[in-house]
Design a protein around this motif. Sequence first.
Motif, PDB file in Angstrom:
ATOM      1  N   THR A 113      -2.573   8.745  -3.665  1.00  0.00           N
ATOM      2  CA  THR A 113      -1.786   9.366  -4.749  1.00  0.00           C
ATOM      3  C   THR A 113      -1.200   8.314  -5.519  1.00  0.00           C
ATOM      4  OG1 THR A 113      -0.065   9.218  -3.120  1.00  0.00           O
ATOM      5  CG2 THR A 113      -1.382  11.301  -3.181  1.00  0.00           C
ATOM      6  N   ARG A 114      -0.980   8.611  -6.747  1.00  0.00           N
ATOM      7  CA  ARG A 114      -0.363   7.620  -7.654  1.00  0.00           C
ATOM      8  C   ARG A 114       1.104   7.115  -7.178  1.00  0.00           C
ATOM      9  NH1 ARG A 114      -1.541   6.180 -12.798  1.00  0.00           N
ATOM     10  NH2 ARG A 114      -3.113   7.698 -12.835  1.00  0.00           N
ATOM     11  N   ARG A 115       1.957   7.886  -6.618  1.00  0.00           N
ATOM     12  CA  ARG A 115       3.294   7.708  -6.421  1.00  0.00           C
ATOM     13  C   ARG A 115       3.376   6.670  -5.042  1.00  0.00           C
ATOM     14  NH1 ARG A 115       5.168  10.914  -2.145  1.00  0.00           N
ATOM     15  NH2 ARG A 115       3.659  12.509  -1.471  1.00  0.00           N
ATOM     16  N   ASN A 116       2.142   6.644  -4.260  1.00  0.00           N
ATOM     17  CA  ASN A 116       2.159   5.768  -3.105  1.00  0.00           C
ATOM     18  C   ASN A 116       1.230   4.494  -3.489  1.00  0.00           C
ATOM     19  OD1 ASN A 116       3.377   7.366  -1.391  1.00  0.00           O
ATOM     20  ND2 ASN A 116       1.603   8.741  -0.768  1.00  0.00           N
ATOM     21  N   ARG A 117       0.868   4.119  -4.555  1.00  0.00           N
ATOM     22  CA  ARG A 117      -0.067   2.994  -4.693  1.00  0.00           C
ATOM     23  C   ARG A 117       0.494   1.778  -4.555  1.00  0.00           C
ATOM     24  NH1 ARG A 117      -3.801   5.345  -9.860  1.00  0.00           N
ATOM     25  NH2 ARG A 117      -5.009   6.742  -8.473  1.00  0.00           N
ATOM     26  N   THR A 118       1.965   1.754  -5.339  1.00  0.00           N
ATOM     27  CA  THR A 118       2.672   0.474  -5.089  1.00  0.00           C
ATOM     28  C   THR A 118       3.064   0.122  -3.476  1.00  0.00           C
ATOM     29  OG1 THR A 118       3.999   1.006  -7.210  1.00  0.00           O
ATOM     30  CG2 THR A 118       4.894  -0.680  -5.579  1.00  0.00           C
ATOM     31  N   ILE A 119       3.278   1.187  -2.805  1.00  0.00           N
ATOM     32  CA  ILE A 119       3.546   0.800  -1.560  1.00  0.00           C
ATOM     33  C   ILE A 119       2.328   0.304  -0.761  1.00  0.00           C
ATOM     34  CG2 ILE A 119       4.148   1.764   0.956  1.00  0.00           C
ATOM     35  CD1 ILE A 119       6.274   3.649  -0.479  1.00  0.00           C
ATOM     36  N   HIS A 120       1.095   1.069  -1.003  1.00  0.00           N
ATOM     37  CA  HIS A 120      -0.127   0.661  -0.535  1.00  0.00           C
ATOM     38  C   HIS A 120      -0.544  -0.833  -0.942  1.00  0.00           C
ATOM     39  CE1 HIS A 120      -4.738   0.683  -1.150  1.00  0.00           C
ATOM     40  NE2 HIS A 120      -4.765   1.330   0.123  1.00  0.00           N
ATOM     41  N   ARG A 121      -0.404  -1.203  -1.984  1.00  0.00           N
ATOM     42  CA  ARG A 121      -0.690  -2.613  -2.657  1.00  0.00           C
ATOM     43  C   ARG A 121       0.141  -3.507  -1.811  1.00  0.00           C
ATOM     44  NH1 ARG A 121       1.938  -5.577  -6.307  1.00  0.00           N
ATOM     45  NH2 ARG A 121       2.873  -3.474  -7.201  1.00  0.00           N
ATOM     46  N   ARG A 122       1.440  -3.262  -1.692  1.00  0.00           N
ATOM     47  CA  ARG A 122       2.490  -4.283  -1.032  1.00  0.00           C
ATOM     48  C   ARG A 122       2.167  -4.383   0.355  1.00  0.00           C
ATOM     49  NH1 ARG A 122       8.241  -2.694  -3.894  1.00  0.00           N
ATOM     50  NH2 ARG A 122       7.723  -3.313  -6.045  1.00  0.00           N
ATOM     51  N   MET A 123       1.704  -3.343   1.036  1.00  0.00           N
ATOM     52  CA  MET A 123       1.463  -3.355   2.482  1.00  0.00           C
ATOM     53  C   MET A 123       0.191  -4.195   2.720  1.00  0.00           C
ATOM     54  SD  MET A 123       2.530  -3.003   5.384  1.00  0.00           S
ATOM     55  CE  MET A 123       3.917  -1.936   5.428  1.00  0.00           C
ATOM     56  N   ARG A 124      -0.647  -4.148   1.802  1.00  0.00           N
ATOM     57  CA  ARG A 124      -1.997  -4.937   1.769  1.00  0.00           C
ATOM     58  C   ARG A 124      -1.455  -6.434   1.555  1.00  0.00           C
ATOM     59  NH1 ARG A 124      -7.611  -2.747  -0.242  1.00  0.00           N
ATOM     60  NH2 ARG A 124      -8.084  -1.142   1.214  1.00  0.00           N
ATOM     61  N   ASP A 125      -0.652  -6.850   0.815  1.00  0.00           N
ATOM     62  CA  ASP A 125      -0.065  -8.020   0.519  1.00  0.00           C
ATOM     63  C   ASP A 125       0.453  -8.440   1.530  1.00  0.00           C
ATOM     64  OD1 ASP A 125      -1.316  -7.907  -1.911  1.00  0.00           O
ATOM     65  OD2 ASP A 125       0.583  -7.511  -3.124  1.00  0.00           O
ATOM     66  N   TYR A 126       1.242  -7.708   2.296  1.00  0.00           N
ATOM     67  CA  TYR A 126       1.972  -8.094   3.499  1.00  0.00           C
ATOM     68  C   TYR A 126       1.151  -8.373   4.416  1.00  0.00           C
ATOM     69  CZ  TYR A 126       5.536  -7.681   7.293  1.00  0.00           C
ATOM     70  OH  TYR A 126       6.251  -8.149   8.604  1.00  0.00           O
ATOM     71  N   LEU A 127       0.081  -7.681   4.878  1.00  0.00           N
ATOM     72  CA  LEU A 127      -0.955  -7.723   5.955  1.00  0.00           C
ATOM     73  C   LEU A 127      -1.575  -9.003   5.679  1.00  0.00           C
ATOM     74  CD1 LEU A 127      -2.240  -4.038   6.657  1.00  0.00           C
ATOM     75  CD2 LEU A 127      -0.755  -5.742   8.045  1.00  0.00           C
ATOM     76  N   TYR A 128      -1.878  -9.273   4.576  1.00  0.00           N
ATOM     77  CA  TYR A 128      -2.893 -10.464   4.091  1.00  0.00           C
ATOM     78  C   TYR A 128      -1.801 -11.812   4.323  1.00  0.00           C
ATOM     79  CZ  TYR A 128      -5.759 -13.706   1.779  1.00  0.00           C
ATOM     80  OH  TYR A 128      -6.632 -14.912   1.385  1.00  0.00           O
ATOM     81  N   ALA A 129      -0.560 -11.747   3.953  1.00  0.00           N
ATOM     82  CA  ALA A 129       0.334 -12.594   4.041  1.00  0.00           C
ATOM     83  C   ALA A 129       0.336 -13.306   5.563  1.00  0.00           C
ATOM     84  CB  ALA A 129       1.538 -12.415   3.226  1.00  0.00           C
ATOM     85  N   LEU A 130       0.808 -11.938   6.232  1.00  0.00           N
ATOM     86  CA  LEU A 130       0.824 -12.258   7.819  1.00  0.00           C
ATOM     87  C   LEU A 130      -0.419 -12.902   8.440  1.00  0.00           C
ATOM     88  CD1 LEU A 130       2.545  -9.033   9.292  1.00  0.00           C
ATOM     89  CD2 LEU A 130       3.763 -11.051   8.680  1.00  0.00           C
ATOM     90  N   THR A 131      -1.512 -12.333   8.094  1.00  0.00           N
ATOM     91  CA  THR A 131      -2.645 -12.977   8.887  1.00  0.00           C
ATOM     92  C   THR A 131      -3.168 -14.262   8.250  1.00  0.00           C
ATOM     93  OG1 THR A 131      -3.905 -11.538   7.444  1.00  0.00           O
ATOM     94  CG2 THR A 131      -3.426 -10.388   9.598  1.00  0.00           C
ATOM     95  N   HIS A 132      -2.624 -14.721   7.175  1.00  0.00           N
ATOM     96  CA  HIS A 132      -3.232 -15.896   6.587  1.00  0.00           C
ATOM     97  C   HIS A 132      -2.156 -16.870   6.507  1.00  0.00           C
ATOM     98  CE1 HIS A 132      -6.636 -13.387   5.292  1.00  0.00           C
ATOM     99  NE2 HIS A 132      -7.118 -14.121   5.129  1.00  0.00           N
ATOM    100  N   SER A 133      -0.994 -16.472   7.070  1.00  0.00           N
ATOM    101  CA  SER A 133       0.164 -17.542   7.116  1.00  0.00           C
ATOM    102  C   SER A 133      -0.071 -18.739   8.152  1.00  0.00           C
ATOM    103  CB  SER A 133       1.344 -16.928   7.533  1.00  0.00           C
ATOM    104  OG  SER A 133       2.551 -17.875   7.786  1.00  0.00           O
ATOM    105  N   GLY A 134       0.076 -20.108   7.493  1.00  0.00           N
ATOM    106  CA  GLY A 134      -0.031 -21.177   8.417  1.00  0.00           C
ATOM    107  C   GLY A 134       0.996 -21.283   9.411  1.00  0.00           C
ATOM    108  N   GLU A 135       2.127 -20.641   9.268  1.00  0.00           N
ATOM    109  CA  GLU A 135       3.185 -20.497  10.248  1.00  0.00           C
ATOM    110  C   GLU A 135       3.073 -19.525  11.268  1.00  0.00           C
ATOM    111  OE1 GLU A 135       7.316 -20.841   8.777  1.00  0.00           O
ATOM    112  OE2 GLU A 135       6.352 -20.349   6.583  1.00  0.00           O
TER     113      GLU A 135
END
Length: 220
Positions: free
Chosen positions: A173-195
Motif C-alpha cells: 500500500t502506498r502509505r507503507n512504501r517508505t517503511i518498506h523501502r527503509r526496512m529493505r535498506d536496513y536489512l541490506y546494511a546489516l547483512t553487508h556491513s563490514g562490522e
Amino acid sequence: MIVDERLVTYINSLETGNTAILDRIEKEATETYVPIIRKEMQTFLKLLLAMKKPARILEVGTAVGFSAILMAEYGPADARITTIENYEKRIPIAEENFRRAGVSDRITMISGDAAEVLKTLQGPYDFIFMDAAKGQYIHFLPEILRLLAADGVLVSDNVLQDGDIIESKFAVTRRNRTIHRRMRDYLYALTHSGELVTAVLPVGDGITVSTKKNDTGSEG
C-alpha cells in the motif's frame, strides 16, 4: 504470519511462561491494544540473554516496559538497562510497570526522539534491542554501531513486516512504501556491513541477530 500459524501455536505451547508480573502486564497491554513482543520472540530473547549474559543493555522503544522488564528478570541480576521512548503517554505507564516489577533501580528510561538521544549516550553496550518505529531503524544504525561493544549483540524486531518485505513496492500500500523501502535498506546494511555478522530469522514478525566483529585492535 510468516510461519504457519498452527506450527507457531504448537511451539508457543511448549513455552513454560513468564513471571506473574510479566503475565499481568502482557494481559493489560493486550486489552489496551499496545503491541508487545510476540511469544516466540520472548522465548528467543530469554535464550540470547542466557547465552550472552550482558551487563549493559540498551533498548530502543520502551512502549509500556514489557520487554525491558523481561530483560531485567531473565538477564543477569546485575545487568543495567537503558531504554528510550518517544511516546509521552506511555512513559508514565512504563515507569509504573518498572515499579510494580521491582526493577526501577536497574532500568533507566530516557524520554525523547531516539535519533537525538542515541547521540548523547556513551557505550559500549553488550546487548542492544531495537523495537521502535520500523521506518527509523536505518537512521538509528550509525549510532547503534558506535554504541555496540565488540562481540556485542544487536537484535532488531519486526523486520519482515508480516511477509510484505519480499513484495515489490508496487504490491505494498502506498502509505507503507517508505517503511518498506527503509526496512529493505536496513536489512541490506546489516547483512553487508563490514562490522557485523548478521542472521535474518523468521521468528515472530521477523528478527535480525547481529554481532559486532572483534577485530584485532578494535575498540568496544
